[in-house]
Design a protein around this motif. Sequence first.
Motif, PDB file in Angstrom:
ATOM      1  N   ASN A  25       0.747  -1.108   0.038  1.00 23.37           N
ATOM      2  CA  ASN A  25      -0.062   0.106  -0.043  1.00 23.37           C
ATOM      3  C   ASN A  25       0.906   1.339  -0.189  1.00 23.37           C
ATOM      4  N   HIS A  26       1.980   1.162  -0.546  1.00 27.22           N
ATOM      5  CA  HIS A  26       2.922   2.399  -0.651  1.00 27.22           C
ATOM      6  C   HIS A  26       3.520   2.481  -2.185  1.00 27.22           C
ATOM      7  N   PRO A  27       2.389   2.699  -2.897  1.00 22.59           N
ATOM      8  CA  PRO A  27       2.667   2.703  -4.483  1.00 22.59           C
ATOM      9  C   PRO A  27       3.726   3.965  -4.753  1.00 22.59           C
ATOM     10  N   GLU A  28       4.294   4.962  -4.035  1.00 26.22           N
ATOM     11  CA  GLU A  28       4.895   5.864  -4.178  1.00 26.22           C
ATOM     12  C   GLU A  28       6.315   5.357  -4.116  1.00 26.22           C
ATOM     13  N   HIS A  29       6.369   4.242  -3.441  1.00 30.09           N
ATOM     14  CA  HIS A  29       7.849   3.602  -3.378  1.00 30.09           C
ATOM     15  C   HIS A  29       7.622   2.141  -3.473  1.00 30.09           C
ATOM     16  N   PRO A  30       7.806   1.800  -4.954  1.00 28.26           N
ATOM     17  CA  PRO A  30       7.516   0.607  -5.378  1.00 28.26           C
ATOM     18  C   PRO A  30       8.621  -0.429  -4.812  1.00 28.26           C
ATOM     19  N   LEU A  31       7.899  -1.658  -4.468  1.00 28.62           N
ATOM     20  CA  LEU A  31       8.718  -2.828  -4.208  1.00 28.62           C
ATOM     21  C   LEU A  31       9.519  -3.331  -5.658  1.00 28.62           C
ATOM     22  N   ARG A  32      10.718  -3.937  -5.467  1.00 26.66           N
ATOM     23  CA  ARG A  32      11.363  -4.469  -6.394  1.00 26.66           C
ATOM     24  C   ARG A  32      10.849  -5.640  -6.754  1.00 26.66           C
ATOM     25  N   ASP A  33      10.758  -6.115  -8.000  1.00 29.28           N
ATOM     26  CA  ASP A  33      10.222  -7.321  -8.627  1.00 29.28           C
ATOM     27  C   ASP A  33      11.189  -8.549  -8.189  1.00 29.28           C
ATOM     28  N   ILE A  34      10.533  -9.610  -8.203  1.00 28.33           N
ATOM     29  CA  ILE A  34      11.139 -10.919  -7.784  1.00 28.33           C
ATOM     30  C   ILE A  34      11.427 -11.567  -9.094  1.00 28.33           C
ATOM     31  N   LEU A  35      12.542 -12.274  -9.358  1.00 31.86           N
ATOM     32  CA  LEU A  35      13.080 -12.859 -10.467  1.00 31.86           C
ATOM     33  C   LEU A  35      12.947 -14.372 -10.343  1.00 31.86           C
ATOM     34  N   TYR A  36      12.132 -14.971 -11.172  1.00 37.10           N
ATOM     35  CA  TYR A  36      11.968 -16.525 -11.206  1.00 37.10           C
ATOM     36  C   TYR A  36      12.576 -17.223 -12.518  1.00 37.10           C
TER      37      TYR A  36
ATOM     38  N   LEU B 198       9.500  -3.731   8.025  1.00 35.32           N
ATOM     39  CA  LEU B 198       9.079  -5.159   8.248  1.00 35.32           C
ATOM     40  C   LEU B 198       7.962  -5.525   7.438  1.00 35.32           C
ATOM     41  N   LYS B 199       7.159  -4.654   7.624  1.00 35.21           N
ATOM     42  CA  LYS B 199       5.698  -4.859   6.784  1.00 35.21           C
ATOM     43  C   LYS B 199       5.869  -5.182   5.282  1.00 35.21           C
ATOM     44  N   ARG B 200       6.999  -4.216   4.802  1.00 35.01           N
ATOM     45  CA  ARG B 200       7.008  -4.069   3.370  1.00 35.01           C
ATOM     46  C   ARG B 200       8.016  -5.442   2.908  1.00 35.01           C
ATOM     47  N   ARG B 201       8.822  -5.806   3.933  1.00 24.22           N
ATOM     48  CA  ARG B 201       9.867  -7.067   3.643  1.00 24.22           C
ATOM     49  C   ARG B 201       8.602  -8.725   3.755  1.00 24.22           C
ATOM     50  N   MET B 202       7.745  -8.494   4.516  1.00 27.26           N
ATOM     51  CA  MET B 202       6.952  -9.406   4.755  1.00 27.26           C
ATOM     52  C   MET B 202       5.837  -9.563   3.429  1.00 27.26           C
ATOM     53  N   VAL B 203       5.559  -8.529   2.746  1.00 25.10           N
ATOM     54  CA  VAL B 203       4.956  -8.664   1.568  1.00 25.10           C
ATOM     55  C   VAL B 203       5.744  -9.455   0.471  1.00 25.10           C
ATOM     56  N   VAL B 204       7.129  -8.902   0.475  1.00 24.78           N
ATOM     57  CA  VAL B 204       7.996  -9.693  -0.495  1.00 24.78           C
ATOM     58  C   VAL B 204       8.241 -11.410  -0.145  1.00 24.78           C
ATOM     59  N   MET B 205       8.135 -11.618   1.197  1.00 26.58           N
ATOM     60  CA  MET B 205       8.232 -12.986   1.589  1.00 26.58           C
ATOM     61  C   MET B 205       6.964 -13.706   1.332  1.00 26.58           C
TER      62      MET B 205
END
Length: 323
Positions: free
Chosen positions: A133-144, A173-180
């Motif tokens: 919920n922080h579109p102004e600071h996008p998370l980095r993509d995961i590569l598969y 941590l909330k943002r890292r958990m989204v990635v996890m």
Amino acid sequence: MLKIFLASILTLVQLNCENLFDCSHDEGKKDTEFTAEGKRHWTKQKYWQKTENIAKELIGCCGKDTLPDLITLCEVENDSVMERLTRRTAMGQLGYRYIMTNSRDERGIDVAIIYNTMSFRPICHKSIRPVDNHPEHPLRDILYVCGSVASGDTLHVVAVHAPSKFGGEKKSLKRRMVVMEKTVEIIDSIRHTNRDAKIIIAGDFNDTADSKAMTYLEGHGLVNVTKHACGKHGAQGSYKYKGKWESIDHILIGENMRHRVITADIYDNPFLLSKDKKYGGYKPYRSFNGFRYAPDGYSDHLPVVIKYLKTPSIKNEGTFDKQ
């Protein structure tokens, strides 16, 4: 003693390259400090030297007799950087190719997987986008990347660069958990198709092995084989912060692969270390100290390296599994 041949071993390396940027501005990205006119006075000569240094570091990870088969990289800017690294450095004649993301990161940094064409053949790949919920600071993509090795095994490799703790540990941590959680979704999707799939997760998780984020991953059928990794020259982690070594770069594998891991180490050859004048001992020989550039520097992270037995029928004594 290991009763194996070198050709039966697959070596995987994880490295955060510490701002591997080219010296051109990418429109829409906050990367102007890495231009000749920017704060870092980032010239072609500095950029070329940086890529040569990273190439030397990666090639050296396996010693004199072997080369890395798979490399996951964090903090690489774009195709221009990866083309130069794999084609126009010491890696150029060794048969390496790459796959990378093109995420919405504000600064333009991405993750990449480099593979040795003699030992790994990609079958398919996908860039997967976690969203919070922080579109102004996008998370980095995961590569598969899914690919096959000479033994006939199919490997599913996932490269991750989780958000840093900038802005506070609890909030970040909330943002890292989204990635996890997105990473676990990927794993579940792979296992839905093949319950015995061989999965490797690697990257800069910006968290230690005992953190909520990392234990969450381990709770989904993964083993953090680099949890206790250390170097042969004093490094007790992949990163040093305020005089304290800590490991925030990790490699995790599926439980069904645990018995195949031979070694899990941090590569801390002395040329990758510099004296820690403030806190004592040594630290990674980084490219930047603030805005000051060190031509002989490499990265503020050290490489994490695992050796994996490709052929399970070969006897493996004294392995990681027995540590």
